[in-house]
Design a protein around this motif. Structure first.
Motif, PDB file in Angstrom:
ATOM      1  N   ILE A 103       0.801  -1.229   0.000  1.00  0.00           N
ATOM      2  CA  ILE A 103       0.000   0.000   0.000  1.00  0.00           C
ATOM      3  C   ILE A 103       0.829   1.272   0.000  1.00  0.00           C
ATOM      4  O   ILE A 103       0.301   2.351  -0.238  1.00  0.00           O
ATOM      5  CB  ILE A 103      -1.019   0.025   1.165  1.00  0.00           C
ATOM      6  CG1 ILE A 103      -0.323   0.101   2.519  1.00  0.00           C
ATOM      7  CG2 ILE A 103      -1.966  -1.152   1.078  1.00  0.00           C
ATOM      8  CD1 ILE A 103      -1.291   0.225   3.690  1.00  0.00           C
ATOM      9  N   MET A 104       2.142   1.139   0.249  1.00  0.00           N
ATOM     10  CA  MET A 104       3.001   2.319   0.267  1.00  0.00           C
ATOM     11  C   MET A 104       4.271   2.016  -0.531  1.00  0.00           C
ATOM     12  O   MET A 104       5.362   1.893   0.016  1.00  0.00           O
ATOM     13  CB  MET A 104       3.345   2.689   1.719  1.00  0.00           C
ATOM     14  CG  MET A 104       4.077   3.990   1.886  1.00  0.00           C
ATOM     15  SD  MET A 104       3.300   5.406   1.117  1.00  0.00           S
ATOM     16  CE  MET A 104       1.723   5.446   1.945  1.00  0.00           C
TER      17      MET A 104
ATOM     18  N   GLU B 231       7.854   4.402  -4.708  1.00  0.00           N
ATOM     19  CA  GLU B 231       7.693   5.619  -5.525  1.00  0.00           C
ATOM     20  C   GLU B 231       6.607   6.563  -5.004  1.00  0.00           C
ATOM     21  O   GLU B 231       6.490   7.687  -5.454  1.00  0.00           O
ATOM     22  CB  GLU B 231       7.419   5.250  -6.991  1.00  0.00           C
ATOM     23  CG  GLU B 231       6.178   4.436  -7.238  1.00  0.00           C
ATOM     24  CD  GLU B 231       6.375   2.926  -7.065  1.00  0.00           C
ATOM     25  OE1 GLU B 231       5.394   2.203  -7.297  1.00  0.00           O
ATOM     26  OE2 GLU B 231       7.483   2.482  -6.674  1.00  0.00           O
ATOM     27  N   ARG B 232       5.839   6.107  -4.027  1.00  0.00           N
ATOM     28  CA  ARG B 232       4.745   6.931  -3.498  1.00  0.00           C
ATOM     29  C   ARG B 232       5.183   7.624  -2.210  1.00  0.00           C
ATOM     30  O   ARG B 232       4.727   7.306  -1.128  1.00  0.00           O
ATOM     31  CB  ARG B 232       3.529   6.039  -3.252  1.00  0.00           C
ATOM     32  CG  ARG B 232       2.227   6.796  -3.300  1.00  0.00           C
ATOM     33  CD  ARG B 232       1.055   5.863  -3.198  1.00  0.00           C
ATOM     34  NE  ARG B 232       0.130   6.453  -2.245  1.00  0.00           N
ATOM     35  CZ  ARG B 232      -0.651   5.789  -1.457  1.00  0.00           C
ATOM     36  NH1 ARG B 232      -0.653   4.502  -1.460  1.00  0.00           N
ATOM     37  NH2 ARG B 232      -1.460   6.414  -0.637  1.00  0.00           N
ATOM     38  N   ARG B 233       6.077   8.585  -2.335  1.00  0.00           N
ATOM     39  CA  ARG B 233       6.606   9.289  -1.177  1.00  0.00           C
ATOM     40  C   ARG B 233       6.475  10.787  -1.386  1.00  0.00           C
ATOM     41  O   ARG B 233       6.370  11.269  -2.499  1.00  0.00           O
ATOM     42  CB  ARG B 233       8.071   8.928  -0.945  1.00  0.00           C
ATOM     43  CG  ARG B 233       8.300   7.430  -0.758  1.00  0.00           C
ATOM     44  CD  ARG B 233       7.399   6.872   0.340  1.00  0.00           C
ATOM     45  NE  ARG B 233       7.299   5.436   0.296  1.00  0.00           N
ATOM     46  CZ  ARG B 233       7.927   4.634   1.112  1.00  0.00           C
ATOM     47  NH1 ARG B 233       8.723   5.105   2.029  1.00  0.00           N
ATOM     48  NH2 ARG B 233       7.755   3.336   1.017  1.00  0.00           N
ATOM     49  N   GLY B 234       6.537  11.503  -0.288  1.00  0.00           N
ATOM     50  CA  GLY B 234       6.377  12.953  -0.357  1.00  0.00           C
ATOM     51  C   GLY B 234       4.912  13.326  -0.279  1.00  0.00           C
ATOM     52  O   GLY B 234       4.042  12.487  -0.088  1.00  0.00           O
ATOM     53  N   ASN B 235       4.627  14.587  -0.403  1.00  0.00           N
ATOM     54  CA  ASN B 235       3.275  15.107  -0.253  1.00  0.00           C
ATOM     55  C   ASN B 235       2.338  14.469  -1.264  1.00  0.00           C
ATOM     56  O   ASN B 235       2.666  14.418  -2.436  1.00  0.00           O
ATOM     57  CB  ASN B 235       3.309  16.633  -0.445  1.00  0.00           C
ATOM     58  CG  ASN B 235       2.173  17.325   0.252  1.00  0.00           C
ATOM     59  OD1 ASN B 235       1.416  16.704   0.970  1.00  0.00           O
ATOM     60  ND2 ASN B 235       2.067  18.604   0.035  1.00  0.00           N
ATOM     61  N   PRO B 236       1.162  13.925  -0.892  1.00  0.00           N
ATOM     62  CA  PRO B 236       0.545  13.949   0.424  1.00  0.00           C
ATOM     63  C   PRO B 236       0.925  12.765   1.313  1.00  0.00           C
ATOM     64  O   PRO B 236       0.499  12.708   2.452  1.00  0.00           O
ATOM     65  CB  PRO B 236      -0.943  13.919   0.111  1.00  0.00           C
ATOM     66  CG  PRO B 236      -1.037  13.053  -1.099  1.00  0.00           C
ATOM     67  CD  PRO B 236       0.226  13.350  -1.895  1.00  0.00           C
ATOM     68  N   ALA B 237       1.693  11.792   0.795  1.00  0.00           N
ATOM     69  CA  ALA B 237       2.065  10.640   1.618  1.00  0.00           C
ATOM     70  C   ALA B 237       3.019  11.094   2.723  1.00  0.00           C
ATOM     71  O   ALA B 237       3.990  11.787   2.448  1.00  0.00           O
ATOM     72  CB  ALA B 237       2.723   9.571   0.758  1.00  0.00           C
ATOM     73  N   PRO B 238       2.762  10.699   3.970  1.00  0.00           N
ATOM     74  CA  PRO B 238       3.567  11.195   5.094  1.00  0.00           C
ATOM     75  C   PRO B 238       4.838  10.390   5.347  1.00  0.00           C
ATOM     76  O   PRO B 238       5.240  10.199   6.478  1.00  0.00           O
ATOM     77  CB  PRO B 238       2.594  11.077   6.263  1.00  0.00           C
ATOM     78  CG  PRO B 238       1.799   9.858   5.922  1.00  0.00           C
ATOM     79  CD  PRO B 238       1.641   9.890   4.416  1.00  0.00           C
ATOM     80  N   PHE B 239       5.472   9.912   4.281  1.00  0.00           N
ATOM     81  CA  PHE B 239       6.648   9.077   4.464  1.00  0.00           C
ATOM     82  C   PHE B 239       7.814   9.595   3.645  1.00  0.00           C
ATOM     83  O   PHE B 239       7.645  10.069   2.526  1.00  0.00           O
ATOM     84  CB  PHE B 239       6.351   7.620   4.078  1.00  0.00           C
ATOM     85  CG  PHE B 239       5.262   7.010   4.901  1.00  0.00           C
ATOM     86  CD1 PHE B 239       5.491   6.616   6.209  1.00  0.00           C
ATOM     87  CD2 PHE B 239       3.988   6.851   4.376  1.00  0.00           C
ATOM     88  CE1 PHE B 239       4.478   6.068   6.981  1.00  0.00           C
ATOM     89  CE2 PHE B 239       2.971   6.303   5.143  1.00  0.00           C
ATOM     90  CZ  PHE B 239       3.220   5.912   6.446  1.00  0.00           C
ATOM     91  N   GLU B 240       8.993   9.476   4.218  1.00  0.00           N
ATOM     92  CA  GLU B 240      10.236   9.835   3.532  1.00  0.00           C
ATOM     93  C   GLU B 240      10.606   8.703   2.568  1.00  0.00           C
ATOM     94  O   GLU B 240      10.029   7.620   2.613  1.00  0.00           O
ATOM     95  CB  GLU B 240      11.350  10.019   4.567  1.00  0.00           C
ATOM     96  CG  GLU B 240      11.109  11.141   5.557  1.00  0.00           C
ATOM     97  CD  GLU B 240      11.172  12.508   4.909  1.00  0.00           C
ATOM     98  OE1 GLU B 240      11.980  12.690   3.977  1.00  0.00           O
ATOM     99  OE2 GLU B 240      10.409  13.386   5.337  1.00  0.00           O
ATOM    100  N   PRO B 241      11.601   8.935   1.699  1.00  0.00           N
ATOM    101  CA  PRO B 241      12.056   7.849   0.814  1.00  0.00           C
ATOM    102  C   PRO B 241      12.532   6.635   1.612  1.00  0.00           C
ATOM    103  O   PRO B 241      12.952   6.750   2.759  1.00  0.00           O
ATOM    104  CB  PRO B 241      13.215   8.491   0.050  1.00  0.00           C
ATOM    105  CG  PRO B 241      12.963   9.955   0.119  1.00  0.00           C
ATOM    106  CD  PRO B 241      12.295  10.194   1.451  1.00  0.00           C
ATOM    107  N   VAL B 242      12.456   5.481   0.975  1.00  0.00           N
ATOM    108  CA  VAL B 242      12.938   4.243   1.577  1.00  0.00           C
ATOM    109  C   VAL B 242      14.416   4.423   1.930  1.00  0.00           C
ATOM    110  O   VAL B 242      15.194   4.967   1.141  1.00  0.00           O
ATOM    111  CB  VAL B 242      12.754   3.066   0.598  1.00  0.00           C
ATOM    112  CG1 VAL B 242      13.371   1.795   1.158  1.00  0.00           C
ATOM    113  CG2 VAL B 242      11.273   2.861   0.300  1.00  0.00           C
ATOM    114  N   ARG B 243      14.802   3.988   3.120  1.00  0.00           N
ATOM    115  CA  ARG B 243      16.188   4.108   3.591  1.00  0.00           C
ATOM    116  C   ARG B 243      16.910   2.764   3.429  1.00  0.00           C
ATOM    117  O   ARG B 243      16.278   1.701   3.472  1.00  0.00           O
ATOM    118  CB  ARG B 243      16.223   4.491   5.076  1.00  0.00           C
ATOM    119  CG  ARG B 243      15.466   5.738   5.421  1.00  0.00           C
ATOM    120  CD  ARG B 243      16.093   6.969   4.838  1.00  0.00           C
ATOM    121  NE  ARG B 243      15.362   8.144   5.336  1.00  0.00           N
ATOM    122  CZ  ARG B 243      15.471   9.333   4.832  1.00  0.00           C
ATOM    123  NH1 ARG B 243      16.269   9.547   3.807  1.00  0.00           N
ATOM    124  NH2 ARG B 243      14.776  10.339   5.332  1.00  0.00           N
ATOM    125  N   PRO B 244      18.225   2.807   3.280  1.00  0.00           N
ATOM    126  CA  PRO B 244      18.974   1.552   3.178  1.00  0.00           C
ATOM    127  C   PRO B 244      18.951   0.790   4.504  1.00  0.00           C
ATOM    128  O   PRO B 244      18.956   1.392   5.572  1.00  0.00           O
ATOM    129  CB  PRO B 244      20.397   2.021   2.841  1.00  0.00           C
ATOM    130  CG  PRO B 244      20.463   3.447   3.285  1.00  0.00           C
ATOM    131  CD  PRO B 244      19.070   3.999   3.194  1.00  0.00           C
TER     132      PRO B 244
END
Length: 194
Positions: free
Chosen positions: A158-159, A162-175
């Motif tokens: 569901i997340m 590529e679905r990051r940033g406004n409006p999604a409240p999540f930062e990019p995937v981290r290593p």
């Protein structure tokens, strides 16, 4: 991944896990930072109480998340464990009737059947349990690995990355090390530095 067509058992497990962690919060730790950078421990507790109350209200018959969201919670320093446990009990009771799983609900990200809406509760509860554990200095091995693995599968679905940033409240995937505990891989997937 476990079967998420009925997420209620996983949500119950997530709420139990979070209840155990909230019971370990001492007043002097309420101002401590968490990996969820917008929240210190007190703000995180306020958030999970309100979020849990919202999902309890949805399970009890409300169909719009905005209308279901209770006002901000301002518990006393010694009351958080009791307040969260009460909301978690309300959540489990409200979703006890399986009919809620098929009822359509309006959430900020769209109209969904209850079973899919409840996955958002699972994701929030398990992720914030990791946030709280880190803030309290609790090691990952104390967190439910199976529950985290299930939630990671939900998060990837569901997340997507590529679905990051406004409006999604999540930062990019981290290593993260692919052999890391599932709770840490979940946190990294949702943009936490681990």
């Amino acid at each position: 991944m476990n079967d998420t067509s009925d997420p209620r058992p996983s949500v119950r497990g997530a709420a139990e896990q979070l209840s155990t962690l909230v019971a370990e919060v001492r007043p002097e730790l309420l101002g401590a930072p968490t990996p969820c950078t917008e929240f210190d421990v007190r703000a995180l507790l306020e958030h999970v109480v309100v979020m849990t109350g919202c999902y309890a209200n949805l399970g009890a018959g409300e169909t719009d998340a905005e209308a279901a969201t209770p006002p901000p919670c301002k518990a006393g320093d010694e009351e958080w464990a009791e307040v969260y446990a009460a909301e978690a009990a309300r959540l489990n009771e409200a979703w006890a009737d399986g009919a809620a799983l098929d009822r359509m609900m309006y959430l900020p990200w769209g109209e969904l059947p209850g079973r899919e809406a409840l996955l958002g509760c699972l994701l929030d509860t398990v992720t914030h349990a990791w946030d709280l554990a880190r803030a309290l200095g609790i090691e990952d091995h104390r967190l439910d690995e199976g529950l985290a693995e299930t939630t990671l599968g939900v998060a990837r679905e569901i997340m997507p990355a590529e679905r990051r940033g406004n409006p999604a409240p999540f930062e990019p995937v981290r290593p993260v090390d692919p052999e890391a505990p599932a709770s840490r891989r979940l946190a990294a997937w949702l943009g936490r530095w681990v």
